[in-house]
Design an enzyme around this catalytic site. Structure first.
Site, PDB file in Angstrom:
ATOM      1  CG  HIS A  78      -0.306   0.247   2.524  1.00 14.27           C
ATOM      2  ND1 HIS A  78      -0.953   0.829   3.580  1.00 14.27           N
ATOM      3  CD2 HIS A  78       0.936  -0.014   2.973  1.00 14.27           C
ATOM      4  CE1 HIS A  78      -0.142   0.904   4.632  1.00 14.27           C
ATOM      5  NE2 HIS A  78       1.010   0.392   4.278  1.00 14.27           N
TER       6      HIS A  78
ATOM      7  CB  CYS B  92       4.108   5.301   5.031  1.00 12.40           C
ATOM      8  SG  CYS B  92       5.006   4.277   6.211  1.00 12.40           S
TER       9      CYS B  92
ATOM     10  CG  HIS C 168       5.374   0.837   2.399  1.00 12.68           C
ATOM     11  ND1 HIS C 168       4.653   1.989   2.129  1.00 12.68           N
ATOM     12  CD2 HIS C 168       4.944   0.390   3.599  1.00 12.68           C
ATOM     13  CE1 HIS C 168       3.834   2.242   3.138  1.00 12.68           C
ATOM     14  NE2 HIS C 168       3.987   1.282   4.054  1.00 12.68           N
TER      15      HIS C 168
ATOM     16  CG  HIS D  65       0.559 -12.398  -1.807  1.00 11.92           C
ATOM     17  ND1 HIS D  65       0.353 -13.146  -0.669  1.00 11.92           N
ATOM     18  CD2 HIS D  65       1.896 -12.435  -2.060  1.00 11.92           C
ATOM     19  CE1 HIS D  65       1.507 -13.639  -0.258  1.00 11.92           C
ATOM     20  NE2 HIS D  65       2.464 -13.220  -1.085  1.00 11.92           N
TER      21      HIS D  65
ATOM     22  CD  GLU E 210       1.158  -0.382   8.753  1.00 12.68           C
ATOM     23  OE1 GLU E 210       0.128  -0.219   8.067  1.00 12.68           O
ATOM     24  OE2 GLU E 210       1.809   0.556   9.255  1.00 12.68           O
TER      25      GLU E 210
END
EC number: 4.-.-.-
Length: 127
Positions: free
Chosen positions: A18, A27, A31, A71, A113
């Site tokens: 994402h 971010c 990544h 995935h 995460e």
């Protein structure tokens, strides 16, 4: 023997990519993560002594959520900014819909995460 409610928990992992929208940091770039999902259900054991068979619980999580996000590029899957918090709320909603037809309640969801960063959602938070 006194029979009361029992919590059962199962842990899952999935890999997704994402990027964070309107975010000023690393971010903002695409990544990936290996997420760890911990799901806790609660109920009274049935005549066989089970709250829910762990295999059945695994089928629910695999079919209802992991198949949709494992995935995958999450920005293409969701119509919201795929932060850990928002993914957790989506997971809660999807799992709760499926579990409501059982003798169990969704009690807690934890989504890591990274190995050191996670969110927690409790049933009381969602009432």
């Amino acid at each position: 023997m006194k029979i009361g409610k029992v919590a059962i928990t199962k842990v899952f992992t999935f890999d997704s990519a994402h990027h964070l929208v309107d975010y000023n940091g690393k971010c903002k770039n695409i990544h990936g993560h290996t997420y760890k999902l911990e799901v806790t259900l609660k109920g009274i054991p049935d005549k066989n002594g089970l709250v829910m068979d762990f295999h059945d619980m695994e089928d629910i999580i695999e079919d209802e959520v992991l198949e949709k996000i494992d995935h995958k590029y999450l920005n293409d899957v969701f119509d919201f900014n795929p932060t850990c918090e928002m993914i957790g709320l989506w997971l809660w909603e999807e799992i709760a819909k499926r579990v409501k037809d059982t003798q169990c309640s969704l009690e807690r969801l934890m989504l890591w995460e990274t190995p050191t960063s996670y969110i927690t959602i409790d049933r009381h938070d969602m009432e």
